[in-house]
Motif scaffolding. Sequence first.
Motif, PDB file in Angstrom:
ATOM      1  N   LEU A 288       0.816  -1.210   0.000  1.00  0.00           N
ATOM      2  CA  LEU A 288       0.000   0.000   0.000  1.00  0.00           C
ATOM      3  C   LEU A 288       0.851   1.262   0.000  1.00  0.00           C
ATOM      4  CD1 LEU A 288      -2.565  -1.291   2.616  1.00  0.00           C
ATOM      5  CD2 LEU A 288      -3.136  -0.764   0.244  1.00  0.00           C
ATOM      6  N   LEU A 289       1.906   1.265   0.790  1.00  0.00           N
ATOM      7  CA  LEU A 289       2.734   2.470   0.903  1.00  0.00           C
ATOM      8  C   LEU A 289       3.543   2.735  -0.362  1.00  0.00           C
ATOM      9  CD1 LEU A 289       4.002   2.167   4.586  1.00  0.00           C
ATOM     10  CD2 LEU A 289       2.246   3.695   3.690  1.00  0.00           C
ATOM     11  N   ASP A 290       3.766   1.719  -1.171  1.00  0.00           N
ATOM     12  CA  ASP A 290       4.461   1.915  -2.447  1.00  0.00           C
ATOM     13  C   ASP A 290       3.556   2.484  -3.528  1.00  0.00           C
ATOM     14  OD1 ASP A 290       7.016   1.270  -1.796  1.00  0.00           O
ATOM     15  OD2 ASP A 290       6.959  -0.774  -2.563  1.00  0.00           O
ATOM     16  N   ALA A 291       2.233   2.451  -3.292  1.00  0.00           N
ATOM     17  CA  ALA A 291       1.272   2.890  -4.312  1.00  0.00           C
ATOM     18  C   ALA A 291       1.072   4.400  -4.272  1.00  0.00           C
ATOM     19  CB  ALA A 291      -0.057   2.183  -4.107  1.00  0.00           C
ATOM     20  N   ASP A 292       0.637   4.931  -5.400  1.00  0.00           N
ATOM     21  CA  ASP A 292       0.290   6.345  -5.507  1.00  0.00           C
ATOM     22  C   ASP A 292      -1.209   6.574  -5.364  1.00  0.00           C
ATOM     23  OD1 ASP A 292       2.902   7.795  -6.380  1.00  0.00           O
ATOM     24  OD2 ASP A 292       2.817   6.010  -7.650  1.00  0.00           O
ATOM     25  N   ALA A 293      -2.002   5.551  -5.645  1.00  0.00           N
ATOM     26  CA  ALA A 293      -3.460   5.680  -5.528  1.00  0.00           C
ATOM     27  C   ALA A 293      -4.070   4.293  -5.400  1.00  0.00           C
ATOM     28  CB  ALA A 293      -4.043   6.406  -6.733  1.00  0.00           C
ATOM     29  N   GLY A 294      -5.224   4.219  -4.720  1.00  0.00           N
ATOM     30  CA  GLY A 294      -5.990   2.981  -4.626  1.00  0.00           C
ATOM     31  C   GLY A 294      -7.156   3.015  -5.589  1.00  0.00           C
ATOM     32  N   VAL A 295      -7.478   1.872  -6.177  1.00  0.00           N
ATOM     33  CA  VAL A 295      -8.571   1.815  -7.155  1.00  0.00           C
ATOM     34  C   VAL A 295      -9.560   0.716  -6.768  1.00  0.00           C
ATOM     35  CG1 VAL A 295      -7.317   2.797  -9.110  1.00  0.00           C
ATOM     36  CG2 VAL A 295      -7.108   0.362  -8.629  1.00  0.00           C
ATOM     37  N   SER A 296     -10.828   0.968  -7.046  1.00  0.00           N
ATOM     38  CA  SER A 296     -11.874  -0.022  -6.823  1.00  0.00           C
ATOM     39  C   SER A 296     -12.987   0.244  -7.821  1.00  0.00           C
ATOM     40  CB  SER A 296     -12.412   0.054  -5.387  1.00  0.00           C
ATOM     41  OG  SER A 296     -13.412  -0.925  -5.162  1.00  0.00           O
ATOM     42  N   THR A 297     -13.149  -0.663  -8.781  1.00  0.00           N
ATOM     43  CA  THR A 297     -14.152  -0.467  -9.828  1.00  0.00           C
ATOM     44  C   THR A 297     -15.117  -1.648  -9.833  1.00  0.00           C
ATOM     45  OG1 THR A 297     -12.588  -1.444 -11.423  1.00  0.00           O
ATOM     46  CG2 THR A 297     -12.689   0.956 -11.302  1.00  0.00           C
ATOM     47  N   HIS A 298     -16.395  -1.350 -10.013  1.00  0.00           N
ATOM     48  CA  HIS A 298     -17.404  -2.393  -9.970  1.00  0.00           C
ATOM     49  C   HIS A 298     -18.521  -2.067 -10.962  1.00  0.00           C
ATOM     50  CE1 HIS A 298     -18.387   0.564  -6.653  1.00  0.00           C
ATOM     51  NE2 HIS A 298     -19.430   0.693  -7.461  1.00  0.00           N
ATOM     52  N   HIS A 299     -19.344  -3.067 -11.219  1.00  0.00           N
ATOM     53  CA  HIS A 299     -20.542  -2.862 -12.020  1.00  0.00           C
ATOM     54  C   HIS A 299     -21.653  -2.295 -11.120  1.00  0.00           C
ATOM     55  CE1 HIS A 299     -18.633  -4.978 -15.297  1.00  0.00           C
ATOM     56  NE2 HIS A 299     -18.419  -6.017 -14.511  1.00  0.00           N
TER      57      HIS A 299
END
Length: 449
Positions: A288-299
């Motif tokens: 998580l700390l290495d990421a620049d953003a979190g994503v969550s996509t759904h229908h």
Amino acid sequence: MTRVLILTGDPIGERMAGPAIRVWNTAITLQGDGHEVRVVTTTRAERPDAPFELVAVSPGDDRAFRKHERWAEVVLFQGYGMSQFPSLRRSDRYLVADVYDPMHLEMLEQGRELPRATWDLRVAAARSTLNDQLRRVDFVVCASERQRLFYLGHLAALGRINPATYADDPDLRGLLDLMPFGLDPVDPAPGSALRGVVTGFDDGAKILIWGGGVYSWFDPLSLIRAVVKLSAERDDIRLFFLGTRHPGVDEMGIVRESFDLARELGVEGTKVVFNDTWVPYADRAGYLLDADAGVSTHHIHLETTFAFRTRILDYLWAGLPMVVTDGDGFADLVREEGLGVVVPGDDVTALAAAITEVLDPVRAAVYRKNVARVRERFTWPIVLEPLRAFVADPHHAVDYAGDRDAMGAGSGRGRRMSGPLYDARMTWHHLRHSGVRDVLRRVANRLGG
């Protein structure tokens, strides 16, 4: 001090998914309050470092479970526990149902790949189990105000909203209250699991993280296409899927579709990387700390409306701006509190634009500041407060008079989800609708698990 038994169907081990993480942190918090806590799982108990008693009991082994039920004063349970152990259905202990996961709505999506008769059976079983426990328990906790309104409808239809439960509690918080998923009050420890570790994920990469499993109700395909679209303009975008092999759920077809699409578009293993196992719970911070953003996509569908995406809590914990699809309660939070960008469902162009926005340094700084402000609301000690209050002063529901069968509109016979007759019934069902090969596979899975 209160003796608290927590029952879950999820494996408790090094690799844990949402329900098990919720149980683990609930147990630690209640024990910290001075209560004696015991956790029973119907799958695997593999945490010798657990600071509380942790045991496994097979579904349907009511003799083994009853010893724990008799020890307890309060029993908190998730999922199918009440249909697996008859002693829980008729228990005189103080019973709390954790319904943060609307399992009957989840099964509408999860069962799409099954034969129609099996899909019907799974949804009916989940609905019957949920109704049976809502009729019988003393207290119910759910994850959001949307869910609370939904479950109030359930309770009303089952006869639990009546003059007795309403008279001194007109907002019914004494019967049904909020207990969202939480996050660790301690900041994640610095560490690196992606940058300089995964090929192509160097210091110059802009990393998007998909912080959980890949299930049929999500939309990873649009996200992969959006990354490909952006990669035609810039070479620094990377997408990492944190886990594709859930420790307690069979792999769904969408996992293979996601691999295949990334390979077809020429980005699998380079710009889009899948972790084909499950990251240990204690190790997730480095990713998580290495990421620049979190994503969550759904229908967009019924499951979306009442879902509570637990991965969003990890994004809050790690201070990540986020891109989420509209339609669920967290989308409302992201929009209202300025935590990132909310996009329409199934819209690749909007997703690409949103990713560009959250990766912009100026916008990202604003989002991160807002995330830091909001995250304090969701630490485990705070979100568990309604349960902590109940455990400190446990009591029966006012419409309980010593007979759980008589509560609400009367429960009748709940659907048994364990035992030899259940196994025989399910074997015959799968023989009829899926064939011998599927039955043999299920037997092998049962013996191997």
